[in-house]
Design an enzyme around this catalytic site. Sequence first.
Site, PDB file in Angstrom:
ATOM      1  N   GLU A  58      20.626  88.027   9.954  1.00 22.45           N
ATOM      2  CA  GLU A  58      21.029  87.910  11.366  1.00 22.45           C
ATOM      3  C   GLU A  58      22.391  88.533  11.613  1.00 22.45           C
ATOM      4  N   THR A  70      14.310  95.161   9.811  1.00 20.92           N
ATOM      5  CA  THR A  70      15.005  95.734   8.654  1.00 20.92           C
ATOM      6  C   THR A  70      14.087  96.658   7.869  1.00 20.92           C
ATOM      7  N   GLY A  98       9.911  88.087   7.419  1.00 24.35           N
ATOM      8  CA  GLY A  98       9.661  86.761   6.865  1.00 24.35           C
ATOM      9  C   GLY A  98       8.384  86.161   7.410  1.00 24.35           C
TER      10      GLY A  98
HETATM   11  C1  LIG Z   1      13.510  78.129  18.613  1.00 25.85           C
HETATM   12  C2  LIG Z   1      14.504  77.736  17.565  1.00 25.85           C
HETATM   13  C3  LIG Z   1      14.676  76.286  17.634  1.00 25.85           C
HETATM   14  C4  LIG Z   1      15.527  75.668  16.888  1.00 25.85           C
HETATM   15  C5  LIG Z   1      16.258  76.381  15.851  1.00 25.85           C
HETATM   16  C6  LIG Z   1      17.451  75.574  15.597  1.00 25.85           C
HETATM   17  C7  LIG Z   1      18.148  75.754  14.542  1.00 25.85           C
HETATM   18  C8  LIG Z   1      17.810  76.829  13.594  1.00 25.85           C
HETATM   19  C9  LIG Z   1      19.097  77.493  13.253  1.00 25.85           C
HETATM   20  C10 LIG Z   1      19.136  78.444  12.466  1.00 25.85           C
HETATM   21  C11 LIG Z   1      17.879  78.906  11.902  1.00 25.85           C
HETATM   22  C12 LIG Z   1      18.050  78.996  10.470  1.00 25.85           C
HETATM   23  C13 LIG Z   1      17.881  80.154   9.932  1.00 25.85           C
HETATM   24  C14 LIG Z   1      17.634  81.384  10.715  1.00 25.85           C
HETATM   25  C15 LIG Z   1      16.188  81.614  10.831  1.00 25.85           C
HETATM   26  C16 LIG Z   1      15.696  82.705  10.480  1.00 25.85           C
HETATM   27  C17 LIG Z   1      16.513  83.700   9.745  1.00 25.85           C
HETATM   28  C18 LIG Z   1      15.650  84.302   8.704  1.00 25.85           C
HETATM   29  C19 LIG Z   1      15.611  85.563   8.559  1.00 25.85           C
HETATM   30  C20 LIG Z   1      16.614  86.479   9.208  1.00 25.85           C
HETATM   31  C21 LIG Z   1      15.934  87.498  10.075  1.00 25.85           C
HETATM   32  C22 LIG Z   1      16.785  88.724  10.208  1.00 25.85           C
HETATM   33  O1  LIG Z   1      17.746  88.912   9.523  1.00 25.85           O
HETATM   34  S1  LIG Z   1      16.286  89.782  11.460  1.00 25.85           S
HETATM   35  C23 LIG Z   1      17.338  91.200  11.268  1.00 25.85           C
HETATM   36  C24 LIG Z   1      18.780  90.894  11.624  1.00 25.85           C
HETATM   37  N1  LIG Z   1      19.489  92.144  11.687  1.00 25.85           N
HETATM   38  C25 LIG Z   1      20.676  92.281  12.290  1.00 25.85           C
HETATM   39  O2  LIG Z   1      21.297  91.335  12.749  1.00 25.85           O
HETATM   40  C26 LIG Z   1      21.181  93.703  12.400  1.00 25.85           C
HETATM   41  C27 LIG Z   1      22.695  93.743  12.527  1.00 25.85           C
HETATM   42  N2  LIG Z   1      23.116  94.984  13.173  1.00 25.85           N
HETATM   43  C28 LIG Z   1      23.357  95.022  14.524  1.00 25.85           C
HETATM   44  O3  LIG Z   1      23.222  94.057  15.244  1.00 25.85           O
HETATM   45  C29 LIG Z   1      23.850  96.338  15.081  1.00 25.85           C
HETATM   46  O4  LIG Z   1      23.449  97.395  14.241  1.00 25.85           O
HETATM   47  C30 LIG Z   1      25.398  96.370  15.208  1.00 25.85           C
HETATM   48  C31 LIG Z   1      25.819  95.348  16.236  1.00 25.85           C
HETATM   49  C32 LIG Z   1      26.047  96.082  13.872  1.00 25.85           C
HETATM   50  C33 LIG Z   1      25.834  97.754  15.638  1.00 25.85           C
HETATM   51  O5  LIG Z   1      24.988  98.112  16.691  1.00 25.85           O
HETATM   52  P1  LIG Z   1      25.172  99.541  17.351  1.00 25.85           P
HETATM   53  O6  LIG Z   1      25.453 100.532  16.263  1.00 25.85           O
HETATM   54  O7  LIG Z   1      24.035  99.801  18.254  1.00 25.85           O
HETATM   55  O8  LIG Z   1      26.447  99.338  18.263  1.00 25.85           O
HETATM   56  P2  LIG Z   1      27.921  99.834  18.028  1.00 25.85           P
HETATM   57  O9  LIG Z   1      28.555  99.129  16.868  1.00 25.85           O
HETATM   58  O10 LIG Z   1      27.914 101.329  18.028  1.00 25.85           O
HETATM   59  O11 LIG Z   1      28.586  99.305  19.372  1.00 25.85           O
HETATM   60  C34 LIG Z   1      28.179  99.913  20.593  1.00 25.85           C
HETATM   61  C35 LIG Z   1      28.443  98.917  21.704  1.00 25.85           C
HETATM   62  O12 LIG Z   1      27.352  97.990  21.720  1.00 25.85           O
HETATM   63  C36 LIG Z   1      27.856  96.670  21.723  1.00 25.85           C
HETATM   64  N3  LIG Z   1      26.867  95.795  21.105  1.00 25.85           N
HETATM   65  C37 LIG Z   1      26.387  95.866  19.849  1.00 25.85           C
HETATM   66  N4  LIG Z   1      25.478  94.890  19.642  1.00 25.85           N
HETATM   67  C38 LIG Z   1      25.408  94.202  20.809  1.00 25.85           C
HETATM   68  C39 LIG Z   1      24.643  93.070  21.228  1.00 25.85           C
HETATM   69  N5  LIG Z   1      23.804  92.436  20.390  1.00 25.85           N
HETATM   70  N6  LIG Z   1      24.802  92.632  22.484  1.00 25.85           N
HETATM   71  C40 LIG Z   1      25.686  93.246  23.315  1.00 25.85           C
HETATM   72  N7  LIG Z   1      26.443  94.328  22.998  1.00 25.85           N
HETATM   73  C41 LIG Z   1      26.290  94.782  21.744  1.00 25.85           C
HETATM   74  C42 LIG Z   1      29.131  96.770  20.955  1.00 25.85           C
HETATM   75  O13 LIG Z   1      29.949  95.667  21.213  1.00 25.85           O
HETATM   76  C43 LIG Z   1      29.675  98.062  21.500  1.00 25.85           C
HETATM   77  O14 LIG Z   1      30.238  97.814  22.759  1.00 25.85           O
HETATM   78  P3  LIG Z   1      31.552  98.637  23.209  1.00 25.85           P
HETATM   79  O15 LIG Z   1      31.809  98.175  24.597  1.00 25.85           O
HETATM   80  O16 LIG Z   1      32.611  98.255  22.230  1.00 25.85           O
HETATM   81  O17 LIG Z   1      31.178 100.088  23.084  1.00 25.85           O
HETATM   82  C1  FAD Z   2      16.632  85.561   3.174  1.00 24.33           C
HETATM   83  C2  FAD Z   2      16.567  86.781   4.075  1.00 24.33           C
HETATM   84  C3  FAD Z   2      15.591  86.844   5.058  1.00 24.33           C
HETATM   85  C4  FAD Z   2      15.504  87.974   5.884  1.00 24.33           C
HETATM   86  N1  FAD Z   2      14.511  88.021   6.839  1.00 24.33           N
HETATM   87  C5  FAD Z   2      14.404  89.122   7.612  1.00 24.33           C
HETATM   88  C6  FAD Z   2      13.357  89.217   8.582  1.00 24.33           C
HETATM   89  O1  FAD Z   2      12.549  88.317   8.721  1.00 24.33           O
HETATM   90  N2  FAD Z   2      13.272  90.328   9.351  1.00 24.33           N
HETATM   91  C7  FAD Z   2      14.173  91.358   9.234  1.00 24.33           C
HETATM   92  O2  FAD Z   2      14.073  92.333   9.979  1.00 24.33           O
HETATM   93  N3  FAD Z   2      15.197  91.298   8.324  1.00 24.33           N
HETATM   94  C8  FAD Z   2      15.316  90.214   7.514  1.00 24.33           C
HETATM   95  N4  FAD Z   2      16.317  90.150   6.570  1.00 24.33           N
HETATM   96  C9  FAD Z   2      17.185  91.312   6.365  1.00 24.33           C
HETATM   97  C10 FAD Z   2      18.599  91.078   6.885  1.00 24.33           C
HETATM   98  O3  FAD Z   2      18.603  91.067   8.273  1.00 24.33           O
HETATM   99  C11 FAD Z   2      19.521  92.173   6.332  1.00 24.33           C
HETATM  100  O4  FAD Z   2      19.580  92.021   4.931  1.00 24.33           O
HETATM  101  C12 FAD Z   2      20.903  92.059   6.939  1.00 24.33           C
HETATM  102  O5  FAD Z   2      20.870  92.482   8.286  1.00 24.33           O
HETATM  103  C13 FAD Z   2      21.962  92.881   6.153  1.00 24.33           C
HETATM  104  O6  FAD Z   2      21.631  94.241   6.161  1.00 24.33           O
HETATM  105  P1  FAD Z   2      21.541  95.026   4.766  1.00 24.33           P
HETATM  106  O7  FAD Z   2      20.688  94.257   3.863  1.00 24.33           O
HETATM  107  O8  FAD Z   2      21.202  96.436   5.099  1.00 24.33           O
HETATM  108  O9  FAD Z   2      22.996  94.964   4.156  1.00 24.33           O
HETATM  109  P2  FAD Z   2      24.098  96.150   4.213  1.00 24.33           P
HETATM  110  O10 FAD Z   2      24.503  96.404   5.608  1.00 24.33           O
HETATM  111  O11 FAD Z   2      23.627  97.277   3.383  1.00 24.33           O
HETATM  112  O12 FAD Z   2      25.322  95.361   3.512  1.00 24.33           O
HETATM  113  C14 FAD Z   2      25.813  95.713   2.230  1.00 24.33           C
HETATM  114  C15 FAD Z   2      27.337  95.744   2.309  1.00 24.33           C
HETATM  115  O13 FAD Z   2      27.729  96.803   3.179  1.00 24.33           O
HETATM  116  C16 FAD Z   2      28.751  96.354   4.059  1.00 24.33           C
HETATM  117  N5  FAD Z   2      28.694  97.091   5.324  1.00 24.33           N
HETATM  118  C17 FAD Z   2      27.617  97.545   5.967  1.00 24.33           C
HETATM  119  N6  FAD Z   2      27.956  98.134   7.125  1.00 24.33           N
HETATM  120  C18 FAD Z   2      29.312  98.055   7.230  1.00 24.33           C
HETATM  121  C19 FAD Z   2      30.264  98.464   8.208  1.00 24.33           C
HETATM  122  N7  FAD Z   2      29.901  99.101   9.330  1.00 24.33           N
HETATM  123  N8  FAD Z   2      31.575  98.181   7.968  1.00 24.33           N
HETATM  124  C20 FAD Z   2      31.942  97.521   6.854  1.00 24.33           C
HETATM  125  N9  FAD Z   2      31.091  97.115   5.876  1.00 24.33           N
HETATM  126  C21 FAD Z   2      29.786  97.376   6.074  1.00 24.33           C
HETATM  127  C22 FAD Z   2      28.401  94.884   4.291  1.00 24.33           C
HETATM  128  O14 FAD Z   2      29.549  94.156   4.726  1.00 24.33           O
HETATM  129  C23 FAD Z   2      27.939  94.451   2.903  1.00 24.33           C
HETATM  130  O15 FAD Z   2      29.081  94.038   2.145  1.00 24.33           O
HETATM  131  C24 FAD Z   2      16.429  89.034   5.721  1.00 24.33           C
HETATM  132  C25 FAD Z   2      17.420  88.964   4.728  1.00 24.33           C
HETATM  133  C26 FAD Z   2      17.488  87.840   3.909  1.00 24.33           C
HETATM  134  C27 FAD Z   2      18.553  87.776   2.842  1.00 24.33           C
END
Ligand SMILES: CC/C=C\C/C=C\C/C=C\C/C=C\C/C=C\C/C=C\CCC(=O)SCCNC(=O)CCNC(=O)[C@H](O)C(C)(C)COP(=O)(O)OP(=O)(O)OC[C@H]1O[C@@H](n2cnc3c(N)ncnc32)[C@H](O)[C@@H]1OP(=O)(O)O
Ligand code: FAD
Length: 633
Positions: A397, A122, A161
């Site tokens: 996530e 992010t 994180g």
């Molecule tokens: C080892 C562990 C052991 C035990 C653990 C057990 C329990 C613990 C449980 C939980 C843990 C507790 C907490 C969690 C722990 C840590 C969390 C803490 C911090 C969080 C860390 C983060 O947040 S990391 C950052 C996370 N960020 C995101 O998730 C980003 C979200 N955005 C996206 O994923 C993408 O931008 C998107 C999917 C929204 C859009 O992607 P993109 O623009 O590239 O694609 P399109 O929308 O244009 O679609 C194009 C086509 O691609 C397909 N697609 C998209 N994504 C995927 C995918 N991932 N896989 C496969 N295909 C994908 C999409 O479907 C489209 O397909 P078409 O056929 O329709 O064209």
């Molecule tokens: C506690 C915590 C820990 C985190 N740890 C990590 C980490 O370790 N590593 C890391 O990489 N990231 C981490 N993150 C970041 C996290 O993955 C992002 O905050 C998350 O993916 C959401 O993205 P954003 O913050 O850009 O929200 P945005 O996408 O800006 O969301 C804001 C609003 O926009 C809307 N929106 C955005 N896109 C669309 C769309 N296409 N259509 C409709 N509505 C839309 C959403 O629904 C939401 O209401 C963490 C976040 C938190 C809160």
Amino acid sequence: MNPDILRERQNATFDIEKLTNILDGGAERTNRRREIREVLVLNDPDFDYGTPTSLPTMILKLREYGISDPVEINWYKSMYWGTGREALGLHYVMFLPTLYTQCDSEQFNKWVPLIIGTYAQTEMGHGTHLRGLETTATFDPATQEFVMHSPTVTSIKWWPGGRNPLFLPLIFLSIPLSASLFDLFLSGFALPTCSGIVIGDIGPKFGFDAVDNGYLKLEHVRIPRENMLMKYAQVKPDGSYVKPLSSKLTYGTMVFIRSLIVGNAGIVLSQCCTIAIRYSAVRHQSEIRAGEAEPQILDYQTQQHKLFPLLATAYAFLFAGQYMIDTYNRISGDINQGDLSEMPELHALSAGLKAFTTWTANTGIEVCRMSCGGHGYSRSSALPDIYVEFTPSCTYEGENTVMMLQTARFLMKSYRQVQAGQQLSGAVSYLNKVHHRVMAPQAVSSQLDLNLNTLVDLYEIRAAMLVELAAQSIQQESARGKCQEDSWNNSTIDLVRASDAHCHYMVLKMFRDKVDQIEDPGVHSVMSTLAHLYAIHGMGNFTGDFLQAGVLTGAQVPSVSKCLKGLLAEVRPSAVLLVDAFDHHDKMLNSVLGRHDGNVYEAMFEWARSSPLNRTEVHESFHKHLKPLQAKL
Ligand SMILES: CC/C=C\C/C=C\C/C=C\C/C=C\C/C=C\C/C=C\CCC(=O)SCCNC(=O)CCNC(=O)[C@H](O)C(C)(C)COP(=O)(O)OP(=O)(O)OC[C@H]1O[C@@H](n2cnc3c(N)ncnc32)[C@H](O)[C@@H]1OP(=O)(O)O
Ligand SMILES: Cc1cc2nc3c(=O)[nH]c(=O)nc-3n(C[C@H](O)[C@H](O)[C@H](O)COP(=O)(O)OP(=O)(O)OC[C@H]3O[C@@H](n4cnc5c(N)ncnc54)[C@H](O)[C@@H]3O)c2cc1C
């Protein structure tokens, strides 16, 4: 033991241990979980419960005991840290899994045993829209290095994180050579030796305080070519780029953790139900019949209506979590062998269920807290802390709305395939019936058919109807001359509603399938009642959908409520036993209200007296501030 709780545990109609075994995946898993809890944690003389200094101890102990299975790691960590989070959560659930799934064999052997790291994807300007990430990685063939750079303020990595100020191995997501693809890099930075790096903490958050979320700004920092994770994509020494089988393979870790979060939502909801239901069994308040003793609040119908559907939901999500991780393991195994055919379905299922379960659990935690009155608001209940730690799961996530829209994308594609005459398989196979109008609303009898299989069918028809309505909305927008993207955006309310209904149907179907597998008659009976309660409660919440789908008549609506009340009364005698089956240890729950022995009031008084504020009869602030002030008055 509190007499109320004691009484609640008499006359059990089912074998609690057998239900615990089902939740664990078998008696052996229960035994192993308890061995980790009792022997490796609670009876370990080195175990200093949940204090920060014990973090290194925990890591060394995991290695000493040879615990590497992800679920066993989680059992150990959750016993060690209770319902809180610890700083290394990200290391275990994102950094390590990324190395396991994205490193080639040479990189794996070189890095995996040695380092602790974070996951820096992010940026300040982009978290959801990964194709909008701005950090660049430019290959320099002369030095065989990548130059990592943050070109804008919005490209500063924000949120990683567990940012460790001493050294910073982290996984990067950056725009390297071909802008549409992302690749992963291991930084290998060792601060403060690397110049060009600016790091810090992003500041106080809503909670999640055990994790230090940081920021990272890169100014033309060089890392070796070999630090690009090269299992799926490579940059050769001459600078040529080998594309991955799919650009979405880079997203694999997010799919993994989303799959884990489904079960985690069930665990967290089961913790809160344990606390609220045990407390409701010992809390007496007001009166039902004038002049009689104050009843247990668990005997109020409204208290049952708050808690028992959540209890059913906790079981539903635990079973959905088992299904999700089994599906993830099966399909990721195929992907590992180069078969990507089910990757879209895995993405759609994990994205939708992650959003569906976390939204529901997030609301449910607050219902549990409020059902405990003032004591629920006390930190002694553990409920405020659980909420504060869990609620970001609706954002991280994959932000939930965005995840639901990803599932909708798959549903719309599947619907179009059915329209084109294709036969679907897998989770969306029910859409085949929509095309052949087999989904025509059943001639529902005047009496609501409570058979669980019938209820699953009604949820299937509801989901199919909402998928079709969303598709029709897109078609109507297009017919009005809107472009494809605007037609989509003008239908996103319908699309999220369709995805939500699809996930609701999937969770109920998984619950029913799990109940069908239960052989013990007593356990089968109580689980069947909970599955009915889950289905009827949902039908009560979304009556309009079922009416619109033609599977419920206006005349039947009162019977939904009547049926719900009957099911609440049926669950009442087993409520405490059903939370006992979750087998949450007092030390892990860390809740005065949720104690296994039910001795809430004595424990609450001890908890309050242990506060530093009560260390002296009169707080030092009186002598320091108030007394001098009084002297001047
Ligand atoms: C080892 C562990 C052991 C035990 C653990 C057990 C329990 C613990 C449980 C939980 C843990 C507790 C907490 C969690 C722990 C840590 C969390 C803490 C911090 C969080 C860390 C983060 O947040 S990391 C950052 C996370 N960020 C995101 O998730 C980003 C979200 N955005 C996206 O994923 C993408 O931008 C998107 C999917 C929204 C859009 O992607 P993109 O623009 O590239 O694609 P399109 O929308 O244009 O679609 C194009 C086509 O691609 C397909 N697609 C998209 N994504 C995927 C995918 N991932 N896989 C496969 N295909 C994908 C999409 O479907 C489209 O397909 P078409 O056929 O329709 O064209
Ligand atoms: C506690 C915590 C820990 C985190 N740890 C990590 C980490 O370790 N590593 C890391 O990489 N990231 C981490 N993150 C970041 C996290 O993955 C992002 O905050 C998350 O993916 C959401 O993205 P954003 O913050 O850009 O929200 P945005 O996408 O800006 O969301 C804001 C609003 O926009 C809307 N929106 C955005 N896109 C669309 C769309 N296409 N259509 C409709 N509505 C839309 C959403 O629904 C939401 O209401 C963490 C976040 C938190 C809160």
